[in-house]
Design an enzyme around this catalytic site. Structure first.
Site, PDB file in Angstrom:
ATOM      1  N   GLY A  90      32.031  54.077  38.643  1.00 52.83           N
ATOM      2  CA  GLY A  90      32.472  54.421  39.994  1.00 52.83           C
ATOM      3  C   GLY A  90      31.802  53.472  40.956  1.00 52.83           C
ATOM      4  O   GLY A  90      31.743  52.273  40.675  1.00 52.83           O
ATOM      5  N   SER A 123      30.233  50.729  33.106  1.00 55.48           N
ATOM      6  CA  SER A 123      30.432  50.115  34.429  1.00 55.48           C
ATOM      7  C   SER A 123      29.210  50.355  35.321  1.00 55.48           C
ATOM      8  O   SER A 123      28.127  49.841  35.033  1.00 55.48           O
ATOM      9  CB  SER A 123      31.728  50.672  35.025  1.00 55.48           C
ATOM     10  OG  SER A 123      32.107  49.952  36.151  1.00 55.48           O
ATOM     11  N   ALA A 124      29.307  51.153  36.381  1.00 50.02           N
ATOM     12  CA  ALA A 124      28.151  51.397  37.257  1.00 50.02           C
ATOM     13  C   ALA A 124      26.976  51.972  36.456  1.00 50.02           C
ATOM     14  O   ALA A 124      25.809  51.658  36.733  1.00 50.02           O
ATOM     15  CB  ALA A 124      28.536  52.354  38.390  1.00 50.02           C
ATOM     16  N   HIS A 160      32.603  44.507  33.975  1.00 48.33           N
ATOM     17  CA  HIS A 160      33.958  44.061  34.361  1.00 48.33           C
ATOM     18  C   HIS A 160      33.960  42.557  34.653  1.00 48.33           C
ATOM     19  O   HIS A 160      34.672  42.118  35.574  1.00 48.33           O
ATOM     20  CB  HIS A 160      34.457  44.780  35.627  1.00 48.33           C
ATOM     21  CG  HIS A 160      34.588  46.266  35.517  1.00 48.33           C
ATOM     22  ND1 HIS A 160      35.687  46.880  34.982  1.00 48.33           N
ATOM     23  CD2 HIS A 160      33.746  47.281  35.880  1.00 48.33           C
ATOM     24  CE1 HIS A 160      35.528  48.206  35.047  1.00 48.33           C
ATOM     25  NE2 HIS A 160      34.357  48.469  35.576  1.00 48.33           N
ATOM     26  N   GLU A 195      35.572  43.258  30.154  1.00 48.86           N
ATOM     27  CA  GLU A 195      36.107  44.564  29.787  1.00 48.86           C
ATOM     28  C   GLU A 195      36.426  44.602  28.296  1.00 48.86           C
ATOM     29  O   GLU A 195      36.973  43.658  27.747  1.00 48.86           O
ATOM     30  CB  GLU A 195      37.364  44.861  30.611  1.00 48.86           C
ATOM     31  CG  GLU A 195      37.024  45.034  32.091  1.00 48.86           C
ATOM     32  CD  GLU A 195      38.212  45.448  32.946  1.00 48.86           C
ATOM     33  OE1 GLU A 195      39.349  45.443  32.439  1.00 48.86           O
ATOM     34  OE2 GLU A 195      37.986  45.782  34.121  1.00 48.86           O
TER      35      GLU A 195
END
Lengths: 247, 247
Positions: A90, A123-124, A160, A195
């Site tokens: 997020g 991700s985050a 990413h 990714e």
């Protein structure tokens, strides 16, 4: 005990279900654990419940229970006993602001390092495993108390990671240019994690796994490509210095 | 006196020279002024001189002298007498960290607001005219003392605003998604300023000018497109609240 980290570039890869691309890695990572705490704080507060429900659904094939950390009264106490923590993606600034407010950074860092708590990020959440959020792609929509994050690894990851779009006329910086700017100010290696791929750390061993190659950036060195399966343990012992401008 | 701001999305548009796309706007903005201070702090320190030389070259057609703010002993003192300040693009976090270190935020804010100092920004420099850096696209490569910036306008700008690339399989957020995340946490309008355009503010008047339309984002409102020439003065009087999560 040695630590056990699974750091995914992303939770969902094009044309696949949530966490589907990393199914085998998850089985290996979980290895018999049955209870996961999920930190949804990178999402808007109004979406914590729905985000947690999505993750619960994605973990159904693994026969584990997933508890939203936002649903427990005292997250620090829960993390004192937890065996697996998954920090979801997020907005990284929103995530880190909340982690500082909840004051959970120390307990997670200590227990992961001692091998008592397995850490999984996407991700985050993967960015949070680094010493700092300084290589996030996210917009700084809120101001965290500091940029310091869990620091479970000594180098930075850019989740990413994206190659420059062919034929673009856009004048904004490419991802590579942004990471070179980071290296202007910090002498700290960065793994550009495309990714579909992830890093797996166990003690002194660090490995790149998944579907795509990674691009590693170091000051005064040409960026290098590494294929899935590469041993990246050497990244764990490189000296690093934040806030040291290139002379 | 009324204030006088020229806020460019970007300093250089595809296939044109530096500042060439905004030539007419610059003549109007400068209007007889002959001396500009240029703040190159969004660049790496090692590039301050070359960056300033590029800007000096770009201003040759305007018959003005351009002085790098980094070349004067006391930037605060220089800004107390300056008539035009141009803050250039690069990395917004690096820029804001230095502006805080130099302690120039107050003097610039006061003198611009009183109409004594004209302010021109491009990219990161345009972001600095907003209350906060929170809508930058840049990587947080260093940590500024705070996210608070000049606050010469009450709303936010996203420079280099970019529409989603057609047919992308990338799972990272689009620019629009990032700005909607900003609106989850802040009830503050954002002007998505596409490359080739700029905002011009004089007192209570705010106008969109240049080559491309802008996209304006407000909480609980569909994003709206505005064509060059649009009067956006209404943005100057809207109420704004930072750090107010959407309920």
């Amino acid at each position: 005990m040695e630590d056990n980290l699974l750091l995914l570039s992303n939770s969902q890869t094009h044309n696949m279900g949530v966490l589907e691309h990393a199914h085998e890695a998850l089985i290996d990572f979980l290895a018999g654990q049955r209870a996961i705490y999920f930190a949804p704080y990178a999402a808007a507060a109004s979406a914590y419940d729905s985000y947690t429900a999505t993750i619960q659904e994605a973990f159904k094939p693994f026969d584990v229970t997933v508890t939203g950390l936002h649903t427990v009264d005292r997250p620090v106490a829960a993390l004192r006993d937890a065996e697996v923590l998954f920090v979801g993606g997020g907005n990284t600034f929103r995530l880190l602001k909340t982690l500082h407010q909840l004051d959970v950074l120390n307990i997670v860092r200590e227990r992961v390092t001692r091998g008592e708590l397995r850490y999984m990020g996407s991700s985050a959440g993967t960015n949070m495993a680094c010493p700092s959020l300084r290589t996030t792609n996210d917009m700084p929509i809120v101001q965290p108390a500091s940029f310091t994050s869990f620091g479970l690894i000594p180098f930075q990851i850019n989740p990413h990671y994206q190659d420059p779009p062919a034929g673009s006329t856009h004048m904004g910086e490419t991802r590579e240019q942004r990471l070179l700017e980071f290296l202007d100010e910090n002498d700290v290696p960065v793994v550009g994690l495309r990714e579909g791929s992830w890093l797996r750390k166990r003690g002194a061993s660090l490995k790149l796994e998944g579907l795509t190659a990674a691009r590693i950036f170091r000051r005064d060195t040409e960026p290098q490509e590494y294929q899935p399966g590469s041993d990246l343990s050497w990244l764990l012992t490189l000296p690093t210095t934040f806030d040291q401008s290139r002379s």
